[in-house]
Every structure is written in C-alpha cells, then in structure tokens.
Design a protein around this motif. Structure first.
Motif, PDB file in Angstrom:
ATOM      1  N   LEU A 119       3.224   6.320  -5.455  1.00 21.19           N
ATOM      2  CA  LEU A 119       3.224   6.656  -7.020  1.00 21.19           C
ATOM      3  C   LEU A 119       2.846   8.105  -7.363  1.00 21.19           C
ATOM      4  N   GLN A 153       0.882  -1.317  -0.198  1.00 30.30           N
ATOM      5  CA  GLN A 153       0.059  -0.018  -0.028  1.00 30.30           C
ATOM      6  C   GLN A 153       0.965   1.298   0.115  1.00 30.30           C
ATOM      7  N   GLU A 191       0.647  10.765  -9.349  1.00 30.96           N
ATOM      8  CA  GLU A 191      -0.831  10.750  -9.782  1.00 30.96           C
ATOM      9  C   GLU A 191      -0.740  10.343 -11.336  1.00 30.96           C
ATOM     10  N   PRO A 235       1.157   4.071 -14.031  1.00 30.71           N
ATOM     11  CA  PRO A 235       0.762   2.942 -13.945  1.00 30.71           C
ATOM     12  C   PRO A 235       0.985   2.321 -12.596  1.00 30.71           C
ATOM     13  N   LYS A 236       0.097   1.450 -12.073  1.00 31.65           N
ATOM     14  CA  LYS A 236       0.242   0.841 -10.825  1.00 31.65           C
ATOM     15  C   LYS A 236       0.752  -0.894 -11.012  1.00 31.65           C
ATOM     16  N   PRO A 237       1.595  -1.318 -10.407  1.00 29.70           N
ATOM     17  CA  PRO A 237       1.861  -2.738 -10.512  1.00 29.70           C
ATOM     18  C   PRO A 237       0.737  -3.561 -10.246  1.00 29.70           C
ATOM     19  N   ARG A 269       0.028  -6.791 -17.560  1.00 27.17           N
ATOM     20  CA  ARG A 269      -0.711  -5.585 -18.427  1.00 27.17           C
ATOM     21  C   ARG A 269      -1.182  -6.062 -19.571  1.00 27.17           C
ATOM     22  N   TYR A 293      -9.045  -0.259 -11.034  1.00 27.94           N
ATOM     23  CA  TYR A 293      -7.681  -0.981 -10.474  1.00 27.94           C
ATOM     24  C   TYR A 293      -8.154  -2.361  -9.795  1.00 27.94           C
ATOM     25  N   THR A 342       5.088  -7.312 -14.341  1.00 31.78           N
ATOM     26  CA  THR A 342       4.013  -6.345 -14.570  1.00 31.78           C
ATOM     27  C   THR A 342       3.650  -6.162 -15.957  1.00 31.78           C
ATOM     28  N   LEU A 356       2.250   2.027  -3.391  1.00 33.14           N
ATOM     29  CA  LEU A 356       0.987   2.290  -4.575  1.00 33.14           C
ATOM     30  C   LEU A 356       0.771   3.887  -4.049  1.00 33.14           C
ATOM     31  N   GLU A 357       0.667   4.079  -2.808  1.00 35.18           N
ATOM     32  CA  GLU A 357       0.489   5.523  -2.461  1.00 35.18           C
ATOM     33  C   GLU A 357       1.610   6.392  -2.841  1.00 35.18           C
ATOM     34  N   ASN A 383      -7.063  -6.134 -11.082  1.00 30.03           N
ATOM     35  CA  ASN A 383      -6.215  -7.084 -10.318  1.00 30.03           C
ATOM     36  C   ASN A 383      -7.132  -8.335 -10.099  1.00 30.03           C
TER      37      ASN A 383
END
Length: 417
Positions: free
Chosen positions: A95, A89, A97, A100-102, A207, A245, A203, A92-93, A249
């Motif tokens: 990253l 978490q 704005e 791309p998120k893993p 993707r 998101y 990733t 993710l936080e 997942n």
C-alpha cells in the motif's frame, strides 16, 4: 420486522454431486426467522452432515458434530482467513504510504503459528481468575436491571436486560465510555446483519466501528489506565511494539465479538425459561442447579456460526471442498447431533457425556467463554431470586435474526405483580 430477502441462488459447480446440495440461507431462511432452533433440528434430521448451499455466492455448511470438531482442528485446510498471513502482509506492505489499511481483526483472523503471538496478550486478561474478580460488579448490575422492571410486570428483555448487562461489563473492561452504549451496539448490529461480503464493504463497516473508538484508543496510549486498551498498548508482536493499527485491529475484533454474542445467549435462555415454568420452579428451589441449566441452554440453543475458508482442496467426509470455498461451522446443528447427545432436542438438566461446543473448539475457541458463563449464571440466578414466574407475552410473537450470530430480535416477558 419483515423477513429479509433470500440471497439469489447461484448455479451448482460441476464438481459437487447432487447429494451434497441443500438449499439454506443462514441470514434469511424463512423457517429460521420464525423459530431458529426448530429449523436447526430440521436441518440436523434432513440435510447432509456436510452440504453445499447455493445462497450467498455458494458455500459449504458443516452441520455434524464430527465435521465441526475435525474442521476446527484442521487449520491447514480450514483457515480463519480468506488469505494466508504472508499474503496479508504483502498486501499491507504494497500500500502507498498514508493509504488506509484494511482491518485484520486479531487474533481471530490468524492461524498458527501467528495466532498464538496475537492471542497471548489477551489470555491473562480473560483468564478465569481475572473474570472471577468481576463477579461482584456483574451481580450488582444484574440486580439493578432486574429491579428496574420488576414492579412493571413486563419487559422487553433484550432492551432492558440482556443488552445492557454484558455490553456495560464489556465497555468498562475495555475502557470505553458506557454512555455511548447505544451507538456501539447499533454499529455492531449493522455489521453482523449486513450480507455484503465484499471486502471493501466490510472494511467500510469496520472503519465506522474503529472511528468511534479512535480517540479513546489514543488517549489510553498517552494516559494508561486499568483497562484492556491500556494493556494492549504494552504488548509486543514479533519483537515490535504495538501500533495504532494493531490496537484498531484488536479493538474491532473484541468489540464485534464482545457486544453481540452474550446478548443473544441471554435472550435465548430467557425464552427457554419463560416457556418452562417447571424449570423455573426447580431452579428457584435449588439455585445450585443454575450452572447445569446454563450449560444445557448453551447446548440446546447454540447461536454462533463462524466461517472458515479453504486454504487447499480437501475431500472432507466425502465432500469435495475446493481452495477458496467458504465453509460455515454450523455450531447450532453440531450441538444437536444425536450421535453425540442422545435425544438432543430434549432439555435435560442431568445430561451427562460430552461437553457442548457452543463456544467453539480448537485454537479459536471463544476467548470470552469464562466471562460469558459468569454473566449467564449470575443473570439466571438473579432472575430466579427476584422475579416471580415469568412467561412470554402471547401478543408479541418471537422473530429471530440470522447471520453469524443467531438470536431473537426481542423477547417480551410478562409476570404477575
């Protein structure tokens, strides 16, 4: 198909005693690619119950039933994720704005207490009652696939039957277009057969999987239907509504898990039946024995090898595992452990005693096990009812692939018409 190249061997860490070292490449072991489960028996007899192999960067393999059973219940040490939930978490936080998120495949990546939060929306969808309602469609599809090859006297079983059957069922359940089946299956195979464990590479592969589903995922948000994607859009996680998101997942996890495992399980069952005409005769004479045969095939030819990641140092059955180490749960070997299953190499239709762990054990036990059993039972029932005695084509030898899901590349069957 050529045998994949062995991963380079790395030096043994000083803290690992020599007696725990055994050289084995679960992707490219040459003996495994020729006869996967004969190689498993060899490992059961000659390797330590817990061993370290220098392949793929060096990692542990838990091969005994006791080791797998205990480790899969000890999520304080054997985590399903290389990183704790809180650390994920934070990443993710952090990253920027719009970055791309893993992918964090849910719920399989999470340990308690977070695991139950993300698994809960799926429990009803994959319940025995829900799966039972699919029996009619599954049988209709199995019959049509078998009848399509019956008069030919031969078939490439994976391509003709064991791939389209579970994949079609899964895509319809998920709400994805069945006509894209080949594309989906190729992407899953690319993911499972790739040995690059770099997180960016993983990733990137995931993707590609998510991208082919993205339009359908968004469409189900805006126009819900009677399918799994629509159901997941209604879920909440820790009081928060599902996001795109979250759905990606879930989709990545269910997609990779649902499109590969049962394909290989069916193919392995077909091999055993083809090599044992007396078993075919017994099942044709008494179809009620098919569920027993299914369970023994699953035990004898278990095919999944899920990883765990050490969350803390652990002296485990005498082996010195360190935080950050990867440990494979070698389910194929655990189900051939003589301390649990007398004469484990023998196929025994009347076997009594402890159940197999082909679907795993503990909190991460396979969510789709009820569906898999139904599909396997129906397929074997219809093969016995609709095909004459079948055999392997002697001119087309078997070649197995390794990785986290084992199985034959193809199974060529023949029968008299």
């Amino acid at each position: 198909m050529s045998t994949p190249a062995l991963s380079p061997a790395v030096p043994k860490p000083d803290h690992i005693p020599d007696q725990f070292v055994y050289d084995f490449d679960f992707f490219a072991d040459e003996a495994m690619t020729k006869n996967a489960h004969a190689r498993v028996l060899d490992i059961v007899k000659n390797a330590p119950p817990v061993f370290w192999t220098p392949r793929h960067g060096g990692h542990w393999v838990l091969a005994s039933h006791q080791a797998v059973f205990e480790a899969t219940r000890d999520y304080d040490h054997f985590s399903n994720s290389p990183m704790p939930y809180e650390a994920i978490q934070q990443v993710l936080e952090s990253l920027p704005e719009g970055a791309p998120k893993p992918f964090i495949p849910a719920p399989i990546t999470f340990d308690p207490p977070h695991h139950s939060v993300f698994r809960a929306p799926l429990n009803k969808a994959f319940s025995p009652k829900a799966m039972h309602q699919l029996k009619g469609k599954i049988r209709e599809l199995a019959v049509s696939l078998i009848d399509a090859v019956k008069e030919k006297g031969e078939c490439a079983f994976v391509d003709a039957i064991s791939e389209p059957l579970p994949v079609t069922v899964f895509l319809e359940m998920f709400g994805l277009p069945v006509e894209k089946q080949r594309l989906y299956r190729d992407l899953v195979k690319e993911h499972f057969t790739n040995t690059d464990r770099d997180q960016q590479a993983i990733t990137k592969r995931l993707r590609k999987v998510a991208d082919v589903m993205r339009d359908t995922i968004i469409e189900r948000r805006d126009n819900p239907q009677d399918d799994l994607l629509s159901l997941l859009w209604q879920a909440e996680f820790n009081g928060e509504k599902a996001t795109l998101y979250d759905l990606e997942n879930y989709a990545v996890m269910l997609f990779t898990a649902g499109l590969d495992t049962v394909v290989n399980g069916m193919a392995l069952g077909a091999i055993h039946l083809a090599e044992n005409p007396e078993l075919q005769a017994e099942l044709r004479a008494d179809p009620e024995k098919v569920p027993q045969a299914t369970e023994e095939i699953l035990r004898r030819y278990t095919f999944t090898i899920p990883p765990r990641f050490m969350a803390a140092d652990c002296d485990f059955l005498g082996a010195p595992l360190k935080k950050g180490d990867m440990a494979l749960m070698f389910l194929p070997a655990a189900d051939l452990d003589a301390t649990e299953y007398p004469e484990p190499e023998k196929f025994n239709l009347e076997r009594e005693g402890k159940a197999h762990i082909a679907f795993g054990t503990g909190i991460h036990r396979c969510l789709g096990s009820h569906l898999a059993r139904i599909e396997l039972n129906i397929l074997y029932e219809e093969m016995m009812a609709r095909l004459p005695e079948f055999r392997l084509d002697p001119d087309k030898p078997l070649v197995y692939h390794g990785g986290h899901v084992w199985g034959p590349e193809e199974v060529y069957l023949k029968w008299d018409v």
